[in-house]
Design a protein around this motif. Structure first.
Motif: not given
Length: 452
Positions: A103-110, A124-132
């Motif tokens: 239920r929380l948005p994520t932070g920086l994901l690699m 390798r990939f970088v995901l900035d933010r993933v909403e709930p």
């Protein structure tokens, strides 16, 4: 195929805060060391302002580690391969799906996926933010010139704080396997079977059984032609009995691959053994397309798809699975430790094999005699003979005497084989046409050998 799993939040990992502290980055460790040094200096010198600065520097990475450690969002990941089975030299695409199920948005994901070195660099990939409830999809390509089965995964997920002080790694448990099968070259359609032994155009005649319980004759069934009623049996059994009719049955083809370590020299995608493996794969695919029932046989006597009623596949709806099984076998086949072809001969002499296509390595006098006897149980036999010594020799080198290879070819031809030597660099399609010309007496391989 899709496989996945869930990467839990840091609070579910064993080790507590100590595990989080091991994830401090170089920046975080530098801040912590500088802060501790400043606190010690402030205590020695009695500087209150320096003490506050030192505490700030030391506490910041610890707070980041604690916050990252107690992150409560959960991320589910999955992987999909398209296709799962790819020929050597072709590319496959790997799709990675990430779902935020918390239920929380994520932070920086690699994201980082583990792949063997032969398939290319580690993606390798970088995901900035993933909403709930959100989803992200990334993909990368893999390619190999070497056949084999290569594991992909597990997928690793790195969590990082906004200041770059701490990184935690979570791994998914699921793995996938990419199968790189031998290269399949298209072959020209030729008349493969002769008419001398009753094969005609590659079709045999057999009785059309409607089921395992059928006898001669069988009972009448709705829709049977009344002209097929067998009156004598009808009077004997007291019910209508009909004769069975004949219909064409798929012709058979056995592809024999000589994988003896003593028969081949050299390794790598350009070696004689790899040419033989690719030739066997191309032949199997070509014969299945032409409607033959096929099987793969090795020098060890191993038959693929199996040792069922007749060991062949292609005349049933499961033929696609059988073809995949044969290609998977060729994807991982390696040199055998056997020294002879007697086991393969024992399998072949058990019955009529129809068309026999063999890929032989170096043959000594004894094994050439065994190979010569294999053609007796076949409607027609085609042999491709790879001389490893000539194959590994550079074109600029002085050619070696061909007496030994010519003797082997002569022996095979006299015993009924359509035998061809395989010069380096000549494609199988050209040799395939030459086999048809040799059968009809219209040509020889001298032109191809001259080009080698």
């Amino acid at each position: 195929m899709t496989h996945g799993g869930t990467a839990p939040g840091a609070q579910d990992e064993p080790g507590g805060l100590r595990a989080a502290l091991t994830g401090l980055t170089t920046r975080g460790r530098s801040f912590l060391a500088a802060g501790i040094a400043a606190v010690v200096c402030a205590y020695v010198l009695g500087q209150a302002d320096l003490l506050r600065v030192g505490l700030l520097l030391a506490v910041l990475p610890l707070v980041c580690a604690a916050v990252l450690h107690r992150t409560r969002y959960r991320v589910a990941g999955s992987r999909r391969l398209t296709p799962e089975r790819v020929p050597a030299g072709s590319e496959a695409r790997v799709h990675l799906l990430m779902d935020n199920v918390s239920r929380l948005p994520t932070g920086l994901l690699m994201l980082q996926d583990r792949v063997p070195y032969v398939l290319g660099p580690r993606p390798r990939f970088v995901l900035d933010r993933v909403e709930p409830g959100g989803r992200r999809e990334v993909s990368y390509r893999v390619r190999s010139d070497l056949r084999g089965r290569y594991p992909l995964g597990p997928l690793q997920l790195r969590l990082a704080d906004p200041f770059g002080m701490c990184e935690l790694t979570r791994s998914f448990s699921a793995q996938d396997t990419l199968t790189v099968v031998p290269r399949v070259d298209p072959l020209p359609p030729i008349r493969l079977t002769g008419e001398a032994r009753g094969y005609g155009d590659g079709r045999q005649r057999s009785l059309a059984l409607a089921g395992e319980d059928d006898v001669i004759p069988r009972g009448y069934r709705h829709g049977d032609d009344l002209r097929r009623v067998h009156w004598r049996s009808t009077a004997r059994y007291g019910e209508l009995m009909v004769r069975r009719e004949e219909q064409p049955q798929r012709a058979r083809c056995t592809v024999l691959l000589d994988a003896r370590r003593t028969a081949f020299r050299g390794t790598g995608p350009d070696s004689a053994f790899e040419w033989a493996v690719a030739g066997a794969a191309s032949t199997l695919a070509h014969m299945l397309e032409r409607g033959f029932s096929v099987r793969l046989l090795t020098d060890t006597g191993t038959s693929v798809p199996g040792e069922g009623a007749d060991g062949f596949a292609g005349a049933s709806p499961e033929s696609a699975d059988a073809a995949g099984l044969m290609m998977d076998t060729l994807a991982v086949i390696d040199h055998s430790d056997g020294t002879g072809l007697s086991r393969a001969y024992d399998v072949l002499r058990g019955g009529n094999e129809g068309l026999l296509v063999a890929f032989f390595g170096g043959l000594d006098e004894e094994q050439a005699a065994v190979a010569a006897k294999m053609s007796r149980r076949s409607g027609r036999a085609i042999a491709f003979l790879l001389d490893s010594e000539a194959w590994e020799r550079e074109p600029a080198d002085v050619p070696a005497p061909l007496d030994r290879a010519e003797d082997r070819l002569r022996l095979l031809r006299e015993s009924g084989w359509t035998a061809l030597a395989v010069p380096r660099g000549v494609p199988l399609a050209e040799l395939w046409r030459e086999a048809d010309r040799q059968r009809s007496g219209a040509g020889t391989l001298s032109g191809a050998e001259g080009r080698s």
